[in-house]
Write a protein that holds these residues in place. Sequence first.
Motif, PDB file in Angstrom:
ATOM      1  N   GLY A  81     -65.289 -19.076  47.411  1.00  0.00           N
ATOM      2  CA  GLY A  81     -64.222 -18.077  47.445  1.00  0.00           C
ATOM      3  C   GLY A  81     -64.619 -16.833  48.214  1.00  0.00           C
ATOM      4  O   GLY A  81     -63.835 -16.298  49.008  1.00  0.00           O
ATOM      5  N   ALA A  82     -65.856 -16.365  48.000  1.00  0.00           N
ATOM      6  CA  ALA A  82     -66.335 -15.194  48.735  1.00  0.00           C
ATOM      7  C   ALA A  82     -66.374 -15.475  50.233  1.00  0.00           C
ATOM      8  O   ALA A  82     -65.977 -14.635  51.049  1.00  0.00           O
ATOM      9  CB  ALA A  82     -67.716 -14.793  48.231  1.00  0.00           C
ATOM     10  N   ALA A  83     -66.848 -16.671  50.607  1.00  0.00           N
ATOM     11  CA  ALA A  83     -66.938 -17.023  52.026  1.00  0.00           C
ATOM     12  C   ALA A  83     -65.562 -17.110  52.662  1.00  0.00           C
ATOM     13  O   ALA A  83     -65.344 -16.598  53.773  1.00  0.00           O
ATOM     14  CB  ALA A  83     -67.675 -18.351  52.185  1.00  0.00           C
ATOM     15  N   LEU A  84     -64.611 -17.743  51.998  1.00  0.00           N
ATOM     16  CA  LEU A  84     -63.274 -17.898  52.564  1.00  0.00           C
ATOM     17  C   LEU A  84     -62.542 -16.562  52.628  1.00  0.00           C
ATOM     18  O   LEU A  84     -61.826 -16.283  53.604  1.00  0.00           O
ATOM     19  CB  LEU A  84     -62.475 -18.912  51.739  1.00  0.00           C
ATOM     20  N   GLY A  85     -62.679 -15.739  51.600  1.00  0.00           N
ATOM     21  CA  GLY A  85     -62.046 -14.422  51.636  1.00  0.00           C
ATOM     22  C   GLY A  85     -62.588 -13.562  52.761  1.00  0.00           C
ATOM     23  O   GLY A  85     -61.831 -12.899  53.482  1.00  0.00           O
TER      24      GLY A  85
END
Length: 344
Positions: A81-85
């Motif tokens: 999630g952190a990477a995609l955000g």
Amino acid sequence: MSTLPLAREAASGPLGGGLGRRPALPASVAIAVAALVGAAALSLLVGARAVPLEAVWDGSHPLHPVVQARLDRTLLGLAVGAALGLAGALMQGLTRNPLADPGILGVNAGATFAMVVALTVLGTTGLAELLPVAFLGAAVAAVGVHAIASIGRDGATPMKLAITGAALTAGLSSWTTGLLLADRKTMESFRFWQVGTVGGRGLDVLLTGLPFLLVGAVLALAGARLLNTLALGEDLARGLGRRTTRDRIVVGLAVVLLAGTATALAGPIAFVGLVVPHVVRSLVGPDHVRVLPFSMLAGAVLVVVADTAGRVVLPPSEVQVGIMFAAVGVPVFIALVRRTGRAL
């Protein structure tokens, strides 16, 4: 001469949503951290079977193995999630397009196509072995898009990047479908990854992809001021001494590392990179120095919350996070559009 005030003014147009009343930075940090801790706690305790709090700390508790299994998927969900955000915030800043996400450069399509080729041609089955293949596919696709878009006098403008990325994505998706239709065995193993999931992955899988994610995050956060300058437009950015081509390559490499690795780890999870940056800008404004780190936190929270909700909506079955986030992300995005009063 500081470019930040000018960048804020530029970002308040197509991307920033204006500089209306927002929480102060300390309040925004407190909200983000509290949401992250709360999402992680819910992920450990909530599911098809509720787990008492003491099972988290007590290794002898009969439900402690359930907590351990949920811990692996929670950590993976936070990382993905952190990477995609973060990748979504980078893409929207890079292209100055409020509807951009990593797919606009063909990154996800390149990673997917490379994985399918490895499954069908090379017979690769382990996710740890597929990770570098997916990263390579994402990198080749991104470089190809930038090289094609660079042809011509104006170079790789945001419009040319978007058009070229969309064309390449369509082509790669067609080739991927053709390979899957020709190999039923590969289709069976691929379809579980294709919907997007953080379940059933061991901690070793996350550790394999973690170096790529960390390098991508460092490049992204270091490039925050580059995006502020690029928001002013090509001509003004060059007038301020920026080498815009080099800057775009640095940001593009960060997108490849983040989105390519996240896609390989969990499959294509839609709407994260699209929704998260808009939510973050409504809290902290358009300055990328703030938008990028907050996008990491918000992306991690939303993916973990979506995964947790997917475990309880249809018990004892489980709705994959890719499907669940689409159901959660669309209403959030619509609400955001209505709140800002703008048609994106």
